[in-house]
Enzyme design. Structure first.
Site, short mmCIF file in Angstrom:
data_model
loop_
_atom_site.label_atom_id
_atom_site.label_comp_id
_atom_site.label_asym_id
_atom_site.label_seq_id
_atom_site.Cartn_x
_atom_site.Cartn_y
_atom_site.Cartn_z
N ASP A 11 -21.62 36.29 -60.10
CA ASP A 11 -22.08 37.67 -59.87
C ASP A 11 -21.21 38.34 -58.83
O ASP A 11 -20.81 39.49 -58.96
CB ASP A 11 -23.52 37.68 -59.37
CG ASP A 11 -24.43 36.96 -60.33
OD1 ASP A 11 -24.30 37.20 -61.54
OD2 ASP A 11 -25.25 36.15 -59.87
N ASN B 83 -31.56 29.22 -57.31
CA ASN B 83 -30.82 30.48 -57.32
C ASN B 83 -29.92 30.68 -56.10
O ASN B 83 -29.51 31.80 -55.80
CB ASN B 83 -31.79 31.66 -57.44
CG ASN B 83 -32.73 31.51 -58.61
OD1 ASN B 83 -33.93 31.35 -58.45
ND2 ASN B 83 -32.18 31.50 -59.81
N ILE B 90 -26.56 34.18 -52.97
CA ILE B 90 -27.87 34.18 -53.61
C ILE B 90 -27.83 34.96 -54.91
O ILE B 90 -27.25 36.04 -54.97
CB ILE B 90 -28.90 34.85 -52.67
CG1 ILE B 90 -28.92 34.10 -51.32
CG2 ILE B 90 -30.29 34.88 -53.28
CD1 ILE B 90 -29.54 34.90 -50.20
N CYS B 91 -28.44 34.38 -55.94
CA CYS B 91 -28.51 35.08 -57.22
C CYS B 91 -29.87 35.77 -57.30
O CYS B 91 -30.88 35.15 -57.59
CB CYS B 91 -28.35 34.08 -58.36
SG CYS B 91 -28.30 34.87 -59.95
N LEU B 92 -29.88 37.05 -57.01
CA LEU B 92 -31.14 37.81 -56.98
C LEU B 92 -30.82 39.21 -57.50
O LEU B 92 -29.93 39.88 -56.96
CB LEU B 92 -31.66 37.86 -55.53
CG LEU B 92 -32.94 38.64 -55.27
CD1 LEU B 92 -34.11 38.06 -56.05
CD2 LEU B 92 -33.26 38.65 -53.78
#
Lengths: 259, 191
Positions: A11, B83, B90-92
């Site tokens: 991401d 996560n 952090i994957c949020l």
């Protein structure tokens, strides 16, 4: 932290890449350009369909102003168009400032925290109020100042979402796949840089009471660019040009060309 | 221009004031000395969860695009969680594609706090933790307890680890939109 990085944060990488692209766009175009001839668009298209449609618009909209393509273009162009309208009709400005105040109350009613919403609201109220005794040139600078301009965009997004959340019955039937209005707003309205589509335009123009005329320069059939007023049946105060994924401002003949 | 107080800094000071006046349970945070754009925070593991008693440290790095752009938030303490990546990031969704400028620091930290006990196994950042969470909850909780214990003990070492991210190779992210060196000074006086 020392076990090596078999799992990388993709991401973060994707976001960094998107930032790089946005930065490139930012360096190549101002947030709001100066006024230019609409015919300059002809040079951007070789396609006969687009050429024909552009030529068909030139009498109705000889001038235009470009908006940076950053996913916020509808909100920014529309806000700019509103500012230009009230700069030219100062007697109507107090009414609009009052409407803005009502939208802030609506945002609170929709559940947005006052603590964060008020910054955006105050910036918009303050900047638009300058038009009482300052010319549009002053606001042109505002719209090209990253900080102020983006606060205006953020507030217009907030108003859009707040209007949808306080008029759920009007919008729910148009959502697909059982998505709730809250989920739609969290995905397609609140995040900065997410394109504005038809539903958002309906919500925002209803909330602010300023209708917009949109000319569609796309692949749809016909030799002229189709035009629609949103909300339907009202007198448009702002004129925009739609090209797939993008909005710019158009000016009818006695162009309000300030810069 | 750079000497005037920018919207990002103004907003961060407001966030700070808010966090001091009305701190949510189990959360602490403050900017580092002389740099409002970098924050240290501590999240205490929620009671009644395997993370209970943990005191997890984080850093938040803001740019001048805040609040229109989310800060980069990373755990400094090791956190074993589906996560959370090995490097602490952090994957949020609210820190990525669902960020909204109406969020603030308190909101970010409370969301991360809730994430601790409500992982989303569908977007795993730590595949092993995600698998254990689904298939062997007892072993998962044992590993979580390990990092809870670590979170009280290794304070000093971790302080030093913080600058590591600079050498990850892809400097185009933090490097390019980081603060200009001279931008750090003016706001200290404004407080």
């Amino acid at each position: 932290m020392s076990e090596g990085k078999d799992e990388v944060n993709r991401d973060q990488e994707i976001m960094a890449q998107m930032d790089a692209i946005k930065k490139e766009v930012a360096e190549s175009a101002p947030l709001m350009s100066d006024v230019m001839d609409t015919s300059t668009l002809l040079a951007e298209y070789g396609d006969p369909l687009f050429t024909t449609k552009i030529k068909s618009m030139l009498d109705a909209f000889p001038k235009m102003r470009k908006t940076r393509g950053d996913g916020n273009c509808f909100y920014r162009a529309y806000a700019y168009g509103i500012a230009e309208h009230f700069a030219a009709h100062k007697d109507k400005l107090p009414g609009f400032l009052e409407t803005l105040k009502q939208t802030f109350d609506m945002a609170l009613a929709a559940g947005y925290p006052e603590f964060t919403a008020e910054d955006f609201y105050e910036t918009v109220q303050e900047q638009f109020a300058r038009l009482k005794d300052e010319p549009m040139e002053a606001l042109h600078a505002t719209f090209n100042d990253d900080g102020l301009s983006n606060y205006i965009v953020a507030y217009f997004r907030l108003v859009t979402a707040a209007h949808m959340k306080t008029h759920v019955d009007d919008f729910l039937p148009f959502l697909e796949g059982g998505e709730t209005v809250a989920a739609f707003c969290a995905r397609a309205v609140d995040p900065f840089g997410v394109d504005c589509e038809h539903l958002q335009i309906i919500a925002l123009t209803q909330a602010l009471g300023v209708a917009v005329n949109i000319a569609y320069l796309d692949r749809s059939a016909g030799e002229t660019a189709a035009q629609h007023v949103i909300p339907d049946g009202q007198e448009p105060l702002v004129f925009l040009l739609y090209r797939p994924g993008h909005y710019d401002i158009l000016y009818p003949p006695p162009a309000v060309a300030h810069t | 221009m750079s000497s005037s107080i920018t919207p990002a800094r103004k907003r961060l000071m407001k966030d700070f004031k808010r966090l001091q006046e009305d701190p949510p349970q189990g959360i602490m945070g403050a900017p580092v000395e002389n740099d409002i754009m970098t924050w240290h925070a501590v999240i205490f593991g929620p009671e009644g969860t395997p993370f209970e008693d943990g005191a997890f440290k984080l850093t938040l790095t803001f740019t001048e695009d805040y609040p229109n752009k989310a800060p980069v938030v990373k755990f400094v303490s090791r956190v074993y969680h589906p996560n959370v990546y090995k490097d602490g990031s952090i994957c949020l969704d609210i820190l990525q594609n669902k960020w909204s400028p109406t969020y603030n620091i308190t909101g970010i930290l409370t969301s991360i706090q809730s994430l601790l006990d409500e992982p989303n196994p569908n977007s795993p950042a730590n595949a092993e933790a995600a698998q254990l969470y689904r298939e062997n909850r007892r072993e998962y909780e044992r590993k979580v307890r390990d990092c809870v214990e670590e979170s009280w003990s290794s304070d000093e070492e971790e302080e030093e680890d913080e600058d590591e991210d600079g050498q990850d190779g892809d400097d185009d992210d933090d490097g390019a939109d980081g603060d200009a060196p001279d931008a750090d000074k003016p706001d200290a006086a404004e407080q």
